[in-house]
Design an enzyme around this catalytic site. Sequence first.
Site, PDB file in Angstrom:
ATOM      1  N   ALA A   1     -73.981  34.399  44.501  1.00  0.00           N
ATOM      2  CA  ALA A   1     -73.011  34.947  43.551  1.00  0.00           C
ATOM      3  C   ALA A   1     -73.170  34.346  42.161  1.00  0.00           C
ATOM      4  CB  ALA A   1     -71.594  34.726  44.076  1.00  0.00           C
ATOM      5  N   THR A   2     -73.627  33.097  42.078  1.00  0.00           N
ATOM      6  CA  THR A   2     -73.845  32.500  40.760  1.00  0.00           C
ATOM      7  C   THR A   2     -74.861  33.337  39.979  1.00  0.00           C
ATOM      8  OG1 THR A   2     -73.366  30.280  41.575  1.00  0.00           O
ATOM      9  CG2 THR A   2     -74.647  30.429  39.539  1.00  0.00           C
TER      10      THR A   2
ATOM     11  N   ASN B   1     -61.048  31.641  44.240  1.00  0.00           N
ATOM     12  CA  ASN B   1     -61.562  30.705  45.237  1.00  0.00           C
ATOM     13  C   ASN B   1     -60.611  29.543  45.521  1.00  0.00           C
ATOM     14  OD1 ASN B   1     -62.705  30.522  42.470  1.00  0.00           O
ATOM     15  ND2 ASN B   1     -63.268  28.470  43.150  1.00  0.00           N
TER      16      ASN B   1
ATOM     17  N   HIS C   1     -73.010  33.161  51.960  1.00  0.00           N
ATOM     18  CA  HIS C   1     -72.547  31.958  52.684  1.00  0.00           C
ATOM     19  C   HIS C   1     -71.037  31.821  52.758  1.00  0.00           C
ATOM     20  CE1 HIS C   1     -71.440  29.020  49.408  1.00  0.00           C
ATOM     21  NE2 HIS C   1     -72.232  29.781  48.673  1.00  0.00           N
TER      22      HIS C   1
ATOM     23  N   CYS D   1     -60.670  12.261  41.661  1.00  0.00           N
ATOM     24  CA  CYS D   1     -61.887  11.556  42.023  1.00  0.00           C
ATOM     25  C   CYS D   1     -62.617  12.118  43.235  1.00  0.00           C
ATOM     26  CB  CYS D   1     -61.576  10.091  42.227  1.00  0.00           C
ATOM     27  SG  CYS D   1     -60.894   9.395  40.730  1.00  0.00           S
TER      28      CYS D   1
ATOM     29  N   THR E   1     -90.328  37.535  45.091  1.00  0.00           N
ATOM     30  CA  THR E   1     -90.549  37.970  46.472  1.00  0.00           C
ATOM     31  C   THR E   1     -89.248  37.872  47.260  1.00  0.00           C
ATOM     32  OG1 THR E   1     -92.840  37.277  46.403  1.00  0.00           O
ATOM     33  CG2 THR E   1     -91.843  37.469  48.587  1.00  0.00           C
TER      34      THR E   1
ATOM     35  N   SER F   1     -71.868  36.946  47.837  1.00  0.00           N
ATOM     36  CA  SER F   1     -72.593  35.782  48.326  1.00  0.00           C
ATOM     37  C   SER F   1     -72.540  35.815  49.852  1.00  0.00           C
ATOM     38  CB  SER F   1     -71.906  34.513  47.810  1.00  0.00           C
ATOM     39  OG  SER F   1     -72.568  33.375  48.291  1.00  0.00           O
TER      40      SER F   1
HETATM   41  C1  PLP Z   1     -65.530  33.045  43.280  1.00  0.00           C
HETATM   42  C2  PLP Z   1     -66.902  32.478  43.421  1.00  0.00           C
HETATM   43  N1  PLP Z   1     -67.890  32.910  42.628  1.00  0.00           N
HETATM   44  C3  PLP Z   1     -69.129  32.431  42.737  1.00  0.00           C
HETATM   45  C4  PLP Z   1     -69.458  31.465  43.649  1.00  0.00           C
HETATM   46  C5  PLP Z   1     -70.872  30.963  43.711  1.00  0.00           C
HETATM   47  O1  PLP Z   1     -71.539  31.549  44.770  1.00  0.00           O
HETATM   48  P1  PLP Z   1     -72.979  31.036  45.228  1.00  0.00           P
HETATM   49  O2  PLP Z   1     -72.747  29.734  45.905  1.00  0.00           O
HETATM   50  O3  PLP Z   1     -73.456  32.088  46.168  1.00  0.00           O
HETATM   51  O4  PLP Z   1     -73.828  30.923  44.030  1.00  0.00           O
HETATM   52  C6  PLP Z   1     -68.463  30.987  44.500  1.00  0.00           C
HETATM   53  C7  PLP Z   1     -68.730  29.934  45.507  1.00  0.00           C
HETATM   54  O5  PLP Z   1     -68.824  28.775  45.226  1.00  0.00           O
HETATM   55  C8  PLP Z   1     -67.157  31.491  44.375  1.00  0.00           C
HETATM   56  O6  PLP Z   1     -66.166  31.033  45.139  1.00  0.00           O
END
Ligand code: PLP
Lengths: 127, 407
Positions: free
Chosen positions: B78-79, B158, B208, B331, B246, B206
């Site tokens: 997703a990033t 999140n 995972h 922390c 790839t 994403s």
């Molecule tokens: C809302 C949201 N966007 C993006 C991400 C990033 O996803 P990825 O770990 O697949 O890059 C996350 C997870 O950390 C997320 O919770």
Amino acid sequence: MAYSEKVIDHYENPRNVGSFNKADLQIGTGMVGAPACGDVMKLQIKVNAEGVIEDAKFKTYGCGSAIASSSLLTEWVKGKTLEQAKQIKNTDIAAELELPPVKIHCSVLAEDAIRAAIEDYQSKQQG
Amino acid sequence: MSPAKAPIYLDYSATTPVDPRVAEKMMQYLTLDGVFGNPASRSHAFGWAAEEAIEEARAQVAALINADAKEIVWTSGATESNNLAIKGAAHFNERRGKHLITVKTEHKAVLDTCRQLEREGFEVTYLDPEPNGLLDLEKFKAAIRPDTTVVSVMHVNNEIGVIQDIKAIGEICRANKIVFHVDAAQSAGKVEIDLETMPVDLMSFSAHKVYGPKGIGALYVRRKPRVRIEAQIHGGGHERGMRSGTLPTHQIVGMGEAFRIAKLEMAAENERLRMLRDRLWQGLQDIDEVYLNGDLEQRIAGNLNISFNFVEGESLMMSLKNLALSSGSACTSASLEPSYVLRALGRSDELSHSSLRITFGRFSTIDDVDQALVSLHQAVNHLRELSPLWEMHQEGIDLSTVKWAAH
Ligand SMILES: Cc1ncc(COP(=O)(O)O)c(C=O)c1O
């Protein structure tokens, strides 16, 4: 964050938790820190006629290191004269608890707390 | 981690374990006796078999969100999808305007992408959500300018799990000819997504977070009406030029299988997660001064984000070593800032610092909830016993009127 065994011990079994009556002339109260900064310490000493701290109590809102610093301090001040108690340095607390650099401010706060408690006691004796 | 000492996992929003059914399938796409070919190899059967697997997975991902398989572009997660969508759409539409709108509670993958665009000369408006975490549509409309080209709003947050009204936001974007991107990393498999009816142009996923493997994701790119983006990674022209590199067949097959299972099991799973979540929340009601962060109704089933007043967050985490959960406090994370999401809701520093995010998932049990309840009660009681703030509160002192000695 890895804590030393001593911090964990004080955190899990804090010594001298509690409160004395603030209004009592024998009692000195020091309250330092601020909730928004993440730590507030209240340290109280009970001083006898000879000027010796015969008992101490604390309550702390803060991280494990802050709780351990104030718990340790209550052990150290008991039996000391006010003059001796004033000599306690934050570096002694930090060394005893093996505080990492980011946690040194907890020991500074503890030193501030004992000074504030002594000042409070002394100003009560004059008043 | 040995099972005897492993803490209870209550952090499914951080990541999920791969479902054994997914892992089983992935293993068939790695070794010599499996389908290991390069899906781009057009000249032999190894390539054809891999390509077939990729296209099956593409259809499985599309099916969960009611899209066409041709609208799915594979990415590393997703990033990357957020980067590709926001930078790609902003740059493609540069001649029309250079203004973007997003929300302060977005994931860093959106916020930092916007910061980068600002460095490149774009302007970004970061909207404040309402105290319940949701976007006020009138405030959103008021932020739209003639030169606004891209809006990015996440589906599910999140940290606090709140669900934005994507359909309504999308309709406003359509009416204003703005490209609408949605980060759906936390909603896929948890909330119904129907891209036939939701006016969304770009959507990030994403694997995972949905019991698939890490390092694989997808970007939905609408075809009707067609949405254009500029590629961010150049090379062999894979994924119709939008994302070269790839394709990792085993990862993609894993994501496909994970999304297939999610479609089948989502409804029943949500019911179970809501039961677990409600059991935990009910079980905490005998503790004074507990606050729920974010709306309770417009929220995914498996998320609880709570703050305990007069208890400091880091020491709370120290007491909860048997629970694997996230904290908004200093922390436990690298930075010394309290949760920026909770701050954006207008929560005080103290409450932001003492927040806990508990997220349940497919392998959570009632026993996990009950053990968590015991630990939470013990920790909060222990720390309040120690807390001068709690003592003052018990004495009826309003802490906001106290003058604190600054340090
Ligand atoms: C809302 C949201 N966007 C993006 C991400 C990033 O996803 P990825 O770990 O697949 O890059 C996350 C997870 O950390 C997320 O919770």
